[in-house]
Design a protein around this motif. Structure first.
Motif, PDB file in Angstrom:
ATOM      1  N   VAL A  14       0.863  -1.177   0.000  1.00 36.35           N
ATOM      2  CA  VAL A  14       0.000   0.000   0.000  1.00 36.35           C
ATOM      3  C   VAL A  14       0.903   1.232   0.000  1.00 36.35           C
ATOM      4  N   ILE A  15       0.646   2.157  -0.911  1.00 35.40           N
ATOM      5  CA  ILE A  15       1.396   3.412  -0.911  1.00 35.40           C
ATOM      6  C   ILE A  15       0.760   4.337   0.106  1.00 35.40           C
ATOM      7  N   ASN A  16       1.535   4.731   1.119  1.00 37.25           N
ATOM      8  CA  ASN A  16       1.045   5.611   2.187  1.00 37.25           C
ATOM      9  C   ASN A  16       1.249   7.081   1.847  1.00 37.25           C
ATOM     10  N   ILE A  25       8.820   7.858  -1.581  1.00 32.67           N
ATOM     11  CA  ILE A  25       7.581   7.082  -1.590  1.00 32.67           C
ATOM     12  C   ILE A  25       7.623   6.210  -0.338  1.00 32.67           C
ATOM     13  N   ASN A  26       6.571   6.273   0.482  1.00 30.85           N
ATOM     14  CA  ASN A  26       6.465   5.430   1.668  1.00 30.85           C
ATOM     15  C   ASN A  26       5.411   4.368   1.385  1.00 30.85           C
ATOM     16  N   ILE A  27       5.817   3.113   1.539  1.00 28.50           N
ATOM     17  CA  ILE A  27       4.970   1.962   1.214  1.00 28.50           C
ATOM     18  C   ILE A  27       4.880   1.058   2.437  1.00 28.50           C
ATOM     19  N   SER A  28       3.717   0.398   2.603  1.00 32.61           N
ATOM     20  CA  SER A  28       3.543  -0.583   3.672  1.00 32.61           C
ATOM     21  C   SER A  28       3.320  -1.959   3.077  1.00 32.61           C
ATOM     22  N   TYR A  29       3.839  -2.951   3.777  1.00 33.14           N
ATOM     23  CA  TYR A  29       3.578  -4.346   3.446  1.00 33.14           C
ATOM     24  C   TYR A  29       3.007  -4.994   4.689  1.00 33.14           C
ATOM     25  N   SER A  30       2.009  -5.844   4.507  1.00 33.00           N
ATOM     26  CA  SER A  30       1.438  -6.581   5.621  1.00 33.00           C
ATOM     27  C   SER A  30       1.136  -7.989   5.142  1.00 33.00           C
ATOM     28  N   GLY A  85       5.801  -4.302   7.189  1.00 28.14           N
ATOM     29  CA  GLY A  85       6.989  -3.638   6.665  1.00 28.14           C
ATOM     30  C   GLY A  85       6.670  -2.195   6.326  1.00 28.14           C
ATOM     31  N   ARG A  86       7.527  -1.281   6.759  1.00 28.72           N
ATOM     32  CA  ARG A  86       7.409   0.137   6.406  1.00 28.72           C
ATOM     33  C   ARG A  86       8.597   0.455   5.513  1.00 28.72           C
TER      34      ARG A  86
END
Length: 166
Positions: A14-16, A25-30, A85-86
């Protein structure tokens, strides 16, 4: 430079935040940590009236059920592992036709589960969280298995992000 986005990508990342002026670019992984984090292997050998059983599996496995003997007592363990993941992707223009891309990740790994005593059905829940960055690792505290679990990134999360950049 273009960012390609395959269909499977949408399920995990997900792009935060996207800041074009800073190139961040800050992205999250779950999700499942197994391909992104190496926590070694868990082995458990059980021998009792029901026979012999050996369990060997990656400690970063997202879901595992196994048995463990602590001398005389038999426990059924239901264990879950999850990863948050951040990810910071930084684009830095070196020249008009050359850009450097850096990917740094903060890994937040949570281990939780239940141990059920085979004799009386007594339950014990456990939960621990550790965090570490790209190129580092951390260890879960020593638990009832009398060993700590050390986890390190495989580099595959960063490679997955970089593979999306064209």
């Amino acid at each position: 430079m273009e960012f390609k986005r395959p269909r499977t990508w949408e399920k995990f990342f997900v792009i935060n935040n996207l800041d074009k002026s800073s190139g961040l670019i800050n992205i999250s992984y779950s999700g499942d940590p197994e391909q992104y984090v190496d926590c070694g292997t868990i082995s458990s050998y059980v021998k009792n009236a029901r026979g012999e059983r050996t369990y060997n599996f990656p400690a970063s496995s997202s879901l595992q059920t196994y048995e463990m003997l602590d001398g005389i007592n038999l426990f059924s363990i239901q264990r879950k592992m999850s990863l948050e993941g951040r990810i910071n992707v930084i684009f830095q223009e070196l020249t008009p036709d050359k850009t450097q891309v850096t990917v740094n990740t903060k890994y937040i790994l949570t281990k939780q589960g239940t141990a059920i005593h085979a004799g009386d059905g007594a339950r014990g829940d456990f939960s621990d969280t550790i965090s570490f960055g790209t190129g580092n690792g951390a260890s879960f505290p020593i638990n009832n298995q009398a060993q700590s679990t050390e986890c390190i990134p495989t580099g595959n999360l960063e490679k997955s992000i970089l593979s999306l950049i064209k």
